[in-house]
Design an enzyme around this catalytic site. Structure first.
Site, PDB file in Angstrom:
ATOM      1  CG  ASP A  13      -1.990  -1.030   1.190  1.00 41.81           C
ATOM      2  OD1 ASP A  13      -2.337  -1.469   0.077  1.00 41.81           O
ATOM      3  OD2 ASP A  13      -2.500  -1.411   2.265  1.00 41.81           O
ATOM      4  CE1 TYR A  45       3.921  -6.499   4.458  1.00 47.90           C
ATOM      5  CE2 TYR A  45       3.436  -8.773   5.050  1.00 47.90           C
ATOM      6  CZ  TYR A  45       3.509  -7.768   4.102  1.00 47.90           C
ATOM      7  OH  TYR A  45       3.173  -8.043   2.795  1.00 47.90           O
ATOM      8  CG  ASP A  62      -4.797   2.546   5.756  1.00 50.99           C
ATOM      9  OD1 ASP A  62      -5.594   3.499   5.678  1.00 50.99           O
ATOM     10  OD2 ASP A  62      -4.273   2.029   4.747  1.00 50.99           O
ATOM     11  NE  ARG A 108      -4.886  -1.874   3.627  1.00 50.29           N
ATOM     12  CZ  ARG A 108      -5.931  -1.901   2.804  1.00 50.29           C
ATOM     13  NH1 ARG A 108      -7.042  -1.278   3.110  1.00 50.29           N
ATOM     14  NH2 ARG A 108      -5.853  -2.550   1.651  1.00 50.29           N
TER      15      ARG A 108
END
Length: 305
Positions: free
Chosen positions: A38, A66, A80, A172
């Site tokens: 993203d 991540y 987010d 997310r």
């Protein structure tokens, strides 16, 4: 020019923005990435150039890592910080142990509902287009694998996690779901991919370095080097020649040990070049079609470009 370049994607750019910059630098249209990040996210984005675009599908299959920061007490429509706040709730004194226990519920093979703001299509239309029109549709749960969630820091209302997961996992959605499980809501405020398959931050170069260096100074991995972690099998000269005519090799043409199990993926190599990516299928020998099934065949004539 053929190979794999590991980019450290900056915040505020789409993955396709990075691809466009790489296309301009190498002056080629044959460029593709191995997994969307993203715009808000940063980190490891492998970008394939030329013949290396043929192996993208194999590079995407690896685990990803991540580092994610969540803000508890607020939910947003995008899950987010780039979205609009849809609900605020007070955050009680949740402990490190509380969050760690909650995270355990989301490890393993789980079903995850993707966010409305995503590229997944419904009847041919990307969900994010519908979401921007204020339309929310039912999304089918997807099976994803999250092998590890480690709580790195708790400084309420912020929580920082490290997540190891497979292809197709939405961090997310994980942030949103964790917030709901904690009964306070949450959204993602920062995300960095620190590992993608066999490539990590140590392999990555910034776009600034890319655009100020000469091509000779760029750490471009060859298609063969890009398949690190896969079995690489040396084939005989005769088998390499036959491969040019679409004839897969038999085990007798492999130079050196072959410890593959049926169905395993491997690379066929000769003269220091990757010739093909194959699946080990020993039963095909009974049909006189060799012991390997071609998945992708490289254009050997371009390997030295």
């Amino acid at each position: 020019m053929h190979g794999l370049l590991i980019i450290d994607k900056p915040q505020g750019m789409t993955s396709h923005d990075v691809v466009r910059r790489v296309r301009r630098f190498f002056r080629t249209k044959r460029v593709g990435h191995t997994g969307t990040l993203d715009p808000m996210a940063t980190g490891v984005l492998p970008v394939a150039i030329g013949e290396a675009t043929k192996i993208v599908q194999f590079l995407m299959a690896g685990q990803k890592r991540y580092r994610a920061t969540l803000k508890l007490g607020e939910t947003t429509d995008t899950y987010d910080a780039e979205g609009t706040i849809t609900q605020c709730r007070p955050v009680p004194p949740i402990t490190f142990a509380d969050i760690a226990r909650c995270c355990q519920k989301f490890t393993g093979n789980i079903e995850q509902i993707p966010p409305m703001f995503s590229a997944i299509k419904k009847n041919g239309t990307p969900l994010h287009r519908l979401a921007r029109q204020g339309i929310e549709v039912e999304r089918e749960p997807r099976n994803v694998e999250i092998s590890r969630i480690e709580v790195l820091e708790v400084s309420l209302p912020y929580v920082t996690l490290e997540v190891d997961c497979g292809k197709g996992t939405y961090i997310r959605s994980l942030a949103h779901d964790l917030g709901e499980e904690l009964a306070v809501g949450a959204h993602l405020t920062a995300l960095r991919r620190t590992r993608n398959g066999f490539f990590d931050e140590g392999d990555a170069v910034s776009l600034e370095r890319l655009e100020t260096a000469s091509i000779a100074d760029i750490p471009l991995l060859s298609p063969l080097e890009a398949l690190r972690g896969f079995a690489l099998l040396q084939v005989s000269t005769e088998a390499a020649r036959a491969l040019r005519f679409g004839i897969p090799p038999g085990l007798q043409s492999i130079e050196g040990p072959c410890s593959l199990n049926e169905g395993d993926t491997a690379g066929l190599v000769h003269g220091g070049h990757l010739l093909a990516v194959v699946r080990f299928a020993p039963g095909r020998q009974r049909e006189r079609r060799g012991d390997f099934e071609f998945l992708r065949v490289m254009n050997q004539g371009d390997e030295d470009d």
